[in-house]
Design an enzyme around this catalytic site. Structure first.
Site, PDB file in Angstrom:
ATOM      1  N   LYS A 126      14.274  35.270  16.290  1.00 32.55           N
ATOM      2  CA  LYS A 126      15.432  36.096  15.987  1.00 32.55           C
ATOM      3  C   LYS A 126      16.454  35.931  17.112  1.00 32.55           C
ATOM      4  O   LYS A 126      16.127  36.151  18.284  1.00 32.55           O
ATOM      5  CB  LYS A 126      15.019  37.562  15.863  1.00 32.55           C
ATOM      6  CG  LYS A 126      14.091  37.828  14.681  1.00 32.55           C
ATOM      7  CD  LYS A 126      14.812  37.673  13.349  1.00 32.55           C
ATOM      8  CE  LYS A 126      13.965  38.159  12.181  1.00 32.55           C
ATOM      9  NZ  LYS A 126      14.658  38.017  10.889  1.00 32.55           N
ATOM     10  N   ASP A 144      16.933  32.590  13.321  1.00 31.59           N
ATOM     11  CA  ASP A 144      17.567  33.486  12.354  1.00 31.59           C
ATOM     12  C   ASP A 144      18.486  34.424  13.119  1.00 31.59           C
ATOM     13  O   ASP A 144      18.013  35.261  13.894  1.00 31.59           O
ATOM     14  CB  ASP A 144      16.511  34.277  11.588  1.00 31.59           C
ATOM     15  CG  ASP A 144      17.101  35.049  10.410  1.00 31.59           C
ATOM     16  OD1 ASP A 144      18.350  35.097  10.297  1.00 31.59           O
ATOM     17  OD2 ASP A 144      16.322  35.586   9.607  1.00 31.59           O
ATOM     18  N   GLU A 159      19.484  30.219  10.517  1.00 29.31           N
ATOM     19  CA  GLU A 159      19.617  31.039   9.326  1.00 29.31           C
ATOM     20  C   GLU A 159      20.693  32.102   9.528  1.00 29.31           C
ATOM     21  O   GLU A 159      20.742  32.753  10.565  1.00 29.31           O
ATOM     22  CB  GLU A 159      18.242  31.690   9.072  1.00 29.31           C
ATOM     23  CG  GLU A 159      18.082  32.371   7.746  1.00 29.31           C
ATOM     24  CD  GLU A 159      16.616  32.751   7.495  1.00 29.31           C
ATOM     25  OE1 GLU A 159      15.700  32.057   7.991  1.00 29.31           O
ATOM     26  OE2 GLU A 159      16.396  33.749   6.800  1.00 29.31           O
ATOM     27  N   ASP A 171      20.937  33.224   3.990  1.00 29.69           N
ATOM     28  CA  ASP A 171      19.946  34.220   3.563  1.00 29.69           C
ATOM     29  C   ASP A 171      20.695  35.422   2.978  1.00 29.69           C
ATOM     30  O   ASP A 171      20.837  35.534   1.753  1.00 29.69           O
ATOM     31  CB  ASP A 171      19.042  34.617   4.742  1.00 29.69           C
ATOM     32  CG  ASP A 171      17.973  35.641   4.353  1.00 29.69           C
ATOM     33  OD1 ASP A 171      17.858  35.954   3.151  1.00 29.69           O
ATOM     34  OD2 ASP A 171      17.259  36.157   5.243  1.00 29.69           O
ATOM     35  N   LYS A 209      14.534  35.229  -1.763  1.00 28.08           N
ATOM     36  CA  LYS A 209      13.623  36.377  -1.629  1.00 28.08           C
ATOM     37  C   LYS A 209      13.676  37.211  -2.900  1.00 28.08           C
ATOM     38  O   LYS A 209      14.763  37.485  -3.421  1.00 28.08           O
ATOM     39  CB  LYS A 209      14.031  37.256  -0.439  1.00 28.08           C
ATOM     40  CG  LYS A 209      13.895  36.568   0.907  1.00 28.08           C
ATOM     41  CD  LYS A 209      14.397  37.452   2.032  1.00 28.08           C
ATOM     42  CE  LYS A 209      14.279  36.742   3.374  1.00 28.08           C
ATOM     43  NZ  LYS A 209      14.988  37.463   4.455  1.00 28.08           N
TER      44      LYS A 209
HETATM   45 MG   LIG Z   1      16.722  35.822   7.347  1.00 29.02          MG
END
Ligand SMILES: [Mg+2]
Length: 358
Positions: free
Chosen positions: A163, A191, A219, A244, A268
């Site tokens: 992250k 991400d 991402e 995303d 997702k």
């Molecule tokens: Mg993500």
């Protein structure tokens, strides 16, 4: 004729073995709504709607209200043999509420697969029941991240997700610390969770390229709605960019493709609302040469099992992001998905293989 007889929800809070920390939150539990659909023969299908305040805005209370109200009303009394039409009715019953829709869509698929005695992957057309997954490193300082990264590689993971986007000034140093700790053979994906401006994204990613960080992909570098910014970053860095939060459903993906705004997409269920839409997103991305993964929110083995079944059936070009249930201290269910090192293992028993709450 066998009909959908009822929809019931239960709240579930399952403890993590390690706190999950991102730029937006720190959590020690997975909080979710479990939905059970029962037909007139007494067969039950399972799904879940995770709480995702910071991304989709969906809550446990909202998911319960949606599932017990308009979604239950639209499916109750329908023939269980008419799965595609019933799932379309779920998609059109209300605006938004993608997590609640996905929960019911998955439960209806689980029910249909159980009635045929097939695992969900087999019901979706594949005999693949084992997939690799990445694992996320909880946000922290460079030293902690490097130590955790070494532990995860020791656990068998070959793809780590970091992250970033919390502080553009220190992101480069933290990524380089992890790269140095794990060596060149481990894949490292980032991400940013919308945390950079377009200029910060280009600055940080270019600095990582110059330093030889060998990042697999980055991402969602910029805010979800800023497709011009996303395209601007994608055009200016060599590292592949993945959308995303910018892509929920098909209209979003068409717009990303039209603008060449990203190289890859993360699909997702809690964003797109169901297995058919998820498959259509993956097929469309592949037809346009985009790279893909299937991911999940912080979910239990139910939601991750459904995501893994989708990834198995539709295929992804990159290692999927299915580690959410790995974080649980213990599964809250009898049966269902499990982990073996860096692999997700789906049981080859009926449906998702979940037989009850512990
Ligand atoms: Mg993500």
């Amino acid at each position: 004729m066998t009909r959908v007889a009822g929809v019931a929800t239960t709240r579930l809070s399952a403890r993590l073995h390690t706190p999950f920390v991102t730029a937006l939150r720190r959590t020690t539990t997975v909080d979710t709504v479990v939905v059970r659909v029962t037909d007139s023969d007494g067969v039950t299908g399972w799904g879940e709607a995770p709480q995702v305040w910071q991304v989709t805005g969906e809550s446990l209370a909202g998911a319960e209200a949606c599932l017990e109200g308009p979604l239950a009303a639209v499916v109750t009394g329908r023939s269980v043999e008419d799965l595609a039409a019933t799932c379309r009715a779920v998609q059109h019953a209300v605006a938004g509420n993608h997590g609640a829709k996905a929960a019911l869509d998955v439960a209806l698929h689980d029910l249909a697969a159980r009635r045929q005695g097939l695992s969900l992957p087999r019901f979706l057309g594949t005999d693949v029941h084992r997939l690799p997954t990445d694992v996320t490193l909880a946000a922290g300082d460079a030293g902690t991240l490097a130590a955790t990264a070494g532990q995860r590689v020791g656990d068998g993971f070959e793809v780590l997700k970091m992250k970033v986007g919390t502080d553009a000034a220190t992101d480069v140093a933290r990524v380089l610390a992890v790269r140095e700790a794990v060596g060149p053979d481990v894949s490292l994906r980032l991400d940013a969770n919308q945390g950079w401006t377009p200029r910060e994204a280009v600055t940080v990613v270019s600095a990582l390229e110059d330093a030889g960080a060998a990042v697999e992909l980055v991402e969602q570098p910029v805010p979800a709605a800023d497709l011009d910014g996303l395209a601007w970053v994608t055009a200016r860095v060599g590292t592949p960019v993945m959308a995303d939060e910018s892509v929920y459903g098909l209209r979003d993906l068409v717009e990303v493709i039209r603008r060449r705004a990203a190289d890859h997409v993360n699909v997702k269920l809690a964003k797109c609302g169901g297995l058919s839409v998820g498959r259509a997103l993956l097929d469309l991305a592949h037809a346009h040469g985009m790279g893909t993964i299937v991911g999940s929110m912080m979910e239990s083995p139910l939601g991750v099992g459904a995501a893994a079944s989708l990834a198995a059936a539709a295929g992804t070009t990159l290692v999927p992001d299915l580690d959410a249930a790995w974080w649980l201290a213990a599964s809250p269910f009898h049966g269902g998905l499990s982990y073996d090192g860096a692999s997700v293992v789906l049981p080859d028993t009926a449906g998702l293989g979940v037989e009850g709450l512990r």
